[in-house]
Design an enzyme around this catalytic site. Structure first.
Site, PDB file in Angstrom:
ATOM      1  CB  ILE A   1      39.360  34.749  32.447  1.00 14.93           C
ATOM      2  CG1 ILE A   1      39.831  33.578  31.585  1.00 14.93           C
ATOM      3  CG2 ILE A   1      37.861  34.919  32.390  1.00 14.93           C
ATOM      4  CD1 ILE A   1      41.236  33.156  31.863  1.00 14.93           C
ATOM      5  CB  CYS A   2      36.728  38.704  29.657  1.00 17.61           C
ATOM      6  SG  CYS A   2      36.897  40.071  30.829  1.00 17.61           S
ATOM      7  CB  THR A   3      41.465  41.355  29.991  1.00 15.72           C
ATOM      8  OG1 THR A   3      40.431  42.177  30.507  1.00 15.72           O
ATOM      9  CG2 THR A   3      42.562  42.221  29.403  1.00 15.72           C
TER      10      THR A   3
ATOM     11  CG  ASN B   1      37.603  37.590  24.427  1.00 14.71           C
ATOM     12  OD1 ASN B   1      37.782  36.618  23.686  1.00 14.71           O
ATOM     13  ND2 ASN B   1      36.734  37.577  25.427  1.00 14.71           N
TER      14      ASN B   1
END
Length: 545
Positions: free
Chosen positions: A327-329, A332
């Protein structure tokens, strides 16, 4: 439908016979000659289908396209290597003969040996002599593997197959098109098909019942019409909609159900529904389910007898886990077009539409996701976001290969034929096919799971820390491959702990998500878990660590 000279030899009779078919069909004689000289029966059958595709009424010549005697005719022509001019001459003579005063609709049809066969007025395009001769070899005598107690050769099994056996096909896509055609050619005449999709231009490379003019039309309707037009005597009832639209009475009418789906959720729903239909006091309530699935060069076919063998739910842990991106990829540092599409689907859609869920089958929803993903991709200089890729990522679509569809659908239809007729033992109960590394098939018996929530009936035991929250419980269940729940709701002894819908109840029960399991229940309590996409509930026995 023509005249033969008494002194005409066998070869001449064959030429006249074949030439008559060209005149009836109005086909180019060049095609006819090529079929006769080079292709034997196979190319002549292709010629028959070519005529249908061109809108020519080919039913008049149907007997000679499927019956054995035509092989002899074509072999004779091939051996003599007759020139095209000879065939053209015969066709011309036939056209002239057809216009003579003595020619009428009661003229007798002549078979491959030039013998008077049947009066034309008694000819039926739905059941001509020898139409099912290849199948009758199996139905009229017992084979070496047959169970003598369950199979009685003769007219009873023939009548059941061709007049009484009702088959439901779920899905009219890559597998469904193949299944429908195979069933019709195997002698099943009472077929129904359900599909909720419409035809897209991308379907045309492998879903052979559809043409460019059909784009935008319901798959089920077009497929049904195509089969009925091509195979005389077959009735295909089509329903354009969801399988959930039909009630138990609808499914009770069928003898066999065949799934050719690309959706795990639909398979789970259908399997659970057929299990729930079974009444121990009514043997007719048990509906065999044959399931086929493909994934590129890999595929599987399986036979499920509800409540007797393992159901679809028993095998969820065998499914390939879907590709997941951190989810961070996604949020962001997107690097792939798939990251942008997942961002639009997972993060942006809920932010904009709040409680409205994405409908993966709604073109307007897919278009919105495509537009948003493309804008994000342009911001990060990422290329490759297309409408088809957006649809594929959101629906988890895996590229389909026509030949794999043909192999798996053939296996499914063979099992349907064996179940309907008892001519051979049916599959027990799982066939796996892999073609991505050479060719490999393997058959094994998938065992029932006692804890299966659909056919097992036993409570599933879950061990969790008493200090963990209900939200953490949800996250834990979402990650369990053998359960595959997406939006679970919880209740305990009739009291709602958390409901995903409607919005008012979700808001009222949301505070419980932050509470610990120790606050909400005792060790050993049984939670009831429901999911909007499933027709059953899970019983989870919670034990504290």
């Amino acid at each position: 439908m023509f005249y033969l000279r008494e002194n005409m030899g066998a070869e001449g009779r064959a030429i006249v016979f074949l030439g008559s078919m060209a005149s009836i069909a109005g086909l180019p004689t060049g095609n006819l000659y090529g079929a006769a000289k080079h292709g034997m029966l196979g190319l002549f059958r292709s010629l028959y289908f070519e005529g249908l595709a061109e809108g020519i009424n080919m039913n008049l010549i149907a007997p000679w396209c499927v019956d054995t005697p035509i092989i002899g005719v074509l072999q004779r022509l091939a051996l003599f290597g007759l020139p095209l001019a000879t065939v053209e001459h015969v066709v011309g003579a036939m056209l002239q003969a057809a216009s003579c005063p003595q020619f009428n609709g009661n003229t007798t049809v002549i078979d491959a040996d030039g013998v008077l066969a049947i009066p034309f007025e008694n000819f039926s395009i739905a059941s001509w002599p020898g139409r099912w001769s290849h199948l009758d070899k199996v139905l009229t005598r017992a084979g070496p593997y047959v169970d003598a107690d369950s199979f009685t050769p003769g007219t009873e099994v023939q009548t059941f197959l061709r007049e009484k056996c009702k088959v439901l096909v779920i899905g009219a896509g890559g597998l469904g098109c193949e299944i429908l055609a195979n069933l019709a050619m195997l002698g099943f005449t009472q077929i129904s098909v359900i599909d909720m999709d419409t035809i897209d231009v991308s379907n045309l490379n492998r879903q052979f019942l559809f043409r460019p003019k059909d784009v935008g039309k319901p798959k089920a309707t077009v497929a049904a019409e195509f089969i009925m037009n091509r195979v005389p005597g077959v009735t295909v009832d089509a329903y354009y909609g969801k399988i959930q639209d039909k009630d138990d009475d609808y499914y009770m009418q069928f003898n066999i159900v065949i799934c050719g789906l690309d959706s795990v959720d639909a398979r789970r729903w259908m399997s659970a529904t057929l299990v729930n239909l079974v009444d121990p006091e009514n043997p007719e309530s048990l509906k065999p389910l044959i399931d086929g699935g493909t994934e590129g060069f890999k595929g599987q076919a399986r036979v499920m007898l509800p409540t007797i063998t393992s159901c679809y739910e028993c095998s969820l842990d065998m499914l390939t886990p879907p590709t997941a991106f951190p989810i961070c990829t996604i949020a962001n540092t997107p690097r792939l077009p798939e990251h942008c599409i997942e961002w639009a689907s997972i993060l942006e859609w809920p932010r904009v539409f709040k409680d409205k869920k994405v409908d993966n089958d709604d073109p307007e929803h897919i278009q919105w996701l495509f537009d948003v993903a493309r804008t994000r991709a342009e911001k990060y200089n990422i290329e490759g976001v297309t409408w088809s890729l957006t649809q594929g990522v959101v629906k988890r679509i895996i590229p389909a290969i026509a030949s794999t569809n043909a192999i798996v659908s053939a296996a499914c239809c063979n099992e349907a034929f064996k179940i309907a007729t008892s001519t051979n033992p049916y599959l027990s109960n799982y066939m796996m096919y892999t073609g991505n590394e050479s060719i490999y098939t393997y058959t094994f018996e998938h065992q029932k799971k006692p804890e299966c929530p659909v056919c097992g009936g036993e409570t599933i035991n879950i061990v969790r820390p008493a200090a963990s929250t209900l939200q953490e419980m949800i996250d834990f269940l979402l990650e369990k491959q053998d359960l595959q729940v997406r939006r679970p709701s919880f209740s305990l002894d009739g009291k709602n702990l958390y409901l995903q819908a409607p919005p008012q109840l979700e808001l009222a029960t949301r505070p419980n998500l932050e509470k610990t399991l120790g606050e909400l229940l005792k060790s050993g309590d049984v939670l009831s878990v429901t999911d909007a996409g499933l027709p059953f509930s899970l019983s989870l026995s919670i034990t504290f660590e």
